[in-house]
Design an enzyme around this catalytic site. Structure first.
Site, mmCIF file in Angstrom:
data_model
loop_
_atom_site.group_PDB
_atom_site.id
_atom_site.type_symbol
_atom_site.label_atom_id
_atom_site.label_comp_id
_atom_site.label_asym_id
_atom_site.label_seq_id
_atom_site.Cartn_x
_atom_site.Cartn_y
_atom_site.Cartn_z
ATOM 1 N N ASP A 60 0.753 -1.356 -0.140
ATOM 2 C CA ASP A 60 -0.320 0.371 -0.204
ATOM 3 C C ASP A 60 1.141 0.721 0.310
ATOM 4 O O ASP A 60 1.800 0.933 0.886
ATOM 5 C CB ASP A 60 -1.061 -0.207 1.068
ATOM 6 C CG ASP A 60 -1.936 0.840 1.174
ATOM 7 O OD1 ASP A 60 -2.859 0.511 0.420
ATOM 8 O OD2 ASP A 60 -1.809 2.139 1.699
ATOM 9 N N ASP A 65 -2.356 9.813 -9.611
ATOM 10 C CA ASP A 65 -1.874 8.936 -11.754
ATOM 11 C C ASP A 65 -1.217 8.499 -11.731
ATOM 12 O O ASP A 65 -0.578 7.544 -11.909
ATOM 13 C CB ASP A 65 -3.133 9.341 -12.844
ATOM 14 C CG ASP A 65 -4.611 8.979 -12.520
ATOM 15 O OD1 ASP A 65 -4.794 8.388 -11.257
ATOM 16 O OD2 ASP A 65 -5.587 9.675 -13.417
ATOM 17 N N ARG A 89 10.712 -10.678 -10.877
ATOM 18 C CA ARG A 89 10.856 -11.596 -11.883
ATOM 19 C C ARG A 89 9.893 -12.049 -12.886
ATOM 20 O O ARG A 89 8.902 -12.171 -12.321
ATOM 21 C CB ARG A 89 11.717 -12.697 -11.071
ATOM 22 C CG ARG A 89 13.125 -12.936 -10.625
ATOM 23 C CD ARG A 89 12.866 -13.577 -9.431
ATOM 24 N NE ARG A 89 11.976 -14.314 -8.973
ATOM 25 C CZ ARG A 89 11.939 -14.676 -7.263
ATOM 26 N NH1 ARG A 89 13.293 -15.679 -7.140
ATOM 27 N NH2 ARG A 89 10.504 -14.331 -6.904
ATOM 28 N N GLU A 124 -4.845 2.117 -4.220
ATOM 29 C CA GLU A 124 -3.579 2.258 -4.575
ATOM 30 C C GLU A 124 -2.733 0.781 -3.291
ATOM 31 O O GLU A 124 -1.238 1.126 -2.753
ATOM 32 C CB GLU A 124 -2.636 3.218 -3.270
ATOM 33 C CG GLU A 124 -2.980 3.424 -1.515
ATOM 34 C CD GLU A 124 -4.223 3.935 -0.986
ATOM 35 O OE1 GLU A 124 -5.051 3.473 -2.130
ATOM 36 O OE2 GLU A 124 -4.434 4.556 0.088
ATOM 37 N N LYS A 183 7.290 -15.712 -6.515
ATOM 38 C CA LYS A 183 7.705 -17.200 -5.822
ATOM 39 C C LYS A 183 8.734 -18.041 -5.324
ATOM 40 O O LYS A 183 9.563 -16.620 -5.368
ATOM 41 C CB LYS A 183 8.506 -17.905 -8.007
ATOM 42 C CG LYS A 183 7.318 -19.394 -8.279
ATOM 43 C CD LYS A 183 7.511 -19.401 -9.325
ATOM 44 C CE LYS A 183 7.127 -21.144 -9.489
ATOM 45 N NZ LYS A 183 6.488 -20.748 -10.800
#
Lengths: 152, 387
Positions: free
Chosen positions: B257, B274, B289, B301, B308
């Site tokens: 956040d 934005d 990755r 936001e 992984k």
């Protein structure tokens, strides 16, 4: 719409053999006949052939003129191929080589020295020995098997 | 059957491919064995006729049973000729063009004795027939019926020759000539089979192309519908798509956040807000990755990151989170051409999402850690379950 047009085109191509009637039919049988008559006439006369076909059709004229010097009358010809049995008496009196396409007419009328005809959808050639002699025609070897002796 | 089979367009393309392969194979077989198919179909179509002809030859032999010189007796006896002619006429059909009786003279010339043809095509007695194959003479040696296929006669497809014997010697030959009509009909059937197959193949092929184009368009649209247009990371639609299928054993989940984002919006306006979001998205995509990790804009936001696990050791995955955290913190966020600000983020991490029943529960734990990070003054990373 594009797919429909494509499918329609594919179907038309697939059945294109159905539309051959739109093309003028070229008669293979007449062409084959013309070639045979050319060989026979050449072997029989041994000189330039001036061919006369009584009542010749437009289709025959087109095909035969590719192989022969066609004449418009019997007098100026030296080889007459009577394929419709429409030979006039004046013509019959001429001293020419007469050939027919009808076995029966060959047997009945001794004016003809030979015939090329279709029997059972097969091409047949017959020469009458006595008439060959009467017309002093000496055929090449390949035609000897077609000579018939009517006295036998 | 798995419902995914129907959902996944790959399977349908595969099925279409199998159908096309099968049709092409079928066409190949027809082209390869066209002559054999034609021959077999012709045999099936003519077997009965050949038997009938053989019976007819036997019947003619019976008619001639009192004769000891078939040829001369037929030549002399017009009544006998008519009787035999009737027998031959019975054989003629739309497919059998001619039926006739021949003999061979001493010069080996074949001559007509009786002809079943109509008057305009009838051959005279003794009229010779120029034969087109030496097979005619084989019949005199083998004394068995012979089939002759015509390759260059325009109107006949084949002839069937049956010997008529007298004292074990061939005296007469009964001949039937098949017209090309039957062969043409058989060829038409084969052509129709080929055309039909071509037609089906064309339709299946067009379907295949249409399907492939639709599939590409579908993939592209799906890709668009799964991408957040502002940040270029995945959106919540994608999260819904994968939340049931994602293997939680393979990932660590982080909730990210942006700190004080409301203040940024209030101070510099929504356009700058934005820009900040776009920049954060950009940093996230460049830091993770690409082939392994997944970033999703969860809403406003807040972002979810699937990192992984490459090994049992969770340090590698945590280092990715640490890099994200640092890269954002150190990045100059330009609010116009000259001025820039720095922003920070709070991150909550669930290191063991596989312990949860599903993604939502696992995410909830990451969210709890995020809450803790915010509570502890923001600009920090908190791991769920660790103080």
């Amino acid at each position: 719409m594009k797919i429909f047009t494509l499918l329609l085109t594919l179907i038309s191509f697939a059945f294109s053999d159905q539309y051959v009637f739109l093309v003028n039919k070229y008669d293979k049988e007449i062409e084959y006949e013309a070639k045979i008559i050319l060989k026979i006439a050449t072997s029989s006369l041994g000189r330039e052939i001036k061919l006369f076909i009584p009542d010749i059709s437009e289709q025959e004229k087109k095909i035969y003129s590719e192989y022969f010097n066609l004449t418009k009358n019997c007098e100026t010809a030296n080889f007459i191929f009577d394929n419709k049995g429409s030979l006039t008496n004046d013509c019959k009196k001429q001293n020419k080589l007469f050939f027919t396409n009808n076995y029966k007419k060959l047997m009945e009328n001794e004016k003809y020295y030979g015939a090329f005809f279709w029997s059972k959808s097969r091409p047949n050639i017959v020469f009458i020995k006595q008439r060959l002699e009467a017309n002093s025609v000496l055929l090449s070897k390949e035609y000897l098997k077609y000579i018939e002796d009517i006295n036998e | 059957m798995n419902k995914n089979f129907f959902k996944n367009p790959y399977y349908l393309i595969g099925v279409l491919f199998v159908i096309i392969s099968f049709l092409v194979f079928l066409l190949y077989i027809i082209f390869q064995y066209e002559k054999n198919i034609e021959k077999d179909m012709f045999t099936i179509a003519t077997t009965d006729v050949l038997h009938i002809t053989q019976n007819k030859a036997d019947h003619i032999t019976k008619i001639l049973r009192y004769s000891d010189d078939y040829i001369n007796d037929i030549k002399k006896d017009t009544q006998l000729q008519k009787r035999l002619e009737m027998q031959l006429k019975n054989l003629i059909t739309p497919n059998i063009k001619y039926a006739y009786l021949l003999y061979k003279d001493r010069k080996n010339t074949f001559r007509f004795l009786v002809d079943g043809s109509p008057i305009d095509e009838k051959a005279m007695i003794n009229e010779k027939l120029d034969i087109t194959s030496d097979k005619w003479f084989e019949l005199y040696e083998a004394k068995l019926p012979v089939i002759i296929k015509h390759t260059y006669l325009q109107k006949l497809s084949l002839s069937y020759l049956v010997p008529i014997l007298y004292k074990e010697e061939v005296k007469l030959v009964l001949v039937i000539d098949f017209s090309v009509d039957k062969l043409h009909k058989i060829n038409q059937i084969i052509i129709m089979m080929k055309s039909g197959l071509f037609f089906i193949l064309a339709i299946v092929f067009i379907l295949f192309i249409v399907f492939a184009i639709q599939f590409i368009r579908y993939k592209r649209m799906k890709q668009q519908s799964f991408t957040d247009r502002l940040t270029n990371v995945y959106n919540r639609n994608y999260l819904h798509e994968i939340e049931d299928t994602v293997n939680l054993d393979e990932y660590m989940i982080a909730a990210l956040d942006i700190d004080y984002f409301k203040n940024v919006n209030d101070t510099y306006g929504h356009d700058v807000g934005d820009i900040i979001l776009r920049e954060v998205g950009n940093i996230l995509l460049h830091t993770i990755r690409v082939e392994e990790d997944i970033v999703v804009r969860y809403g406003g936001e807040e972002f979810v990151i699937f990192i992984k696990n490459k090994s049992e050791n969770s340090d590698t995955s945590l280092s990715v989170i640490q890099r994200v955290f640092s890269n954002i913190k150190e990045h100059k966020m330009f609010i116009n051409e000259e001025d820039y600000i720095y922003i920070t983020v709070s991150i909550g991490v669930n290191k063991t999402p596989s312990s949860s029943k599903n993604f939502l529960e696992a995410f909830k734990l990451a969210d709890i850690a995020l809450y803790e990070a915010k509570e502890s003054g923001r600009d920090t990373i908190k791991i769920y379950g660790e103080n």
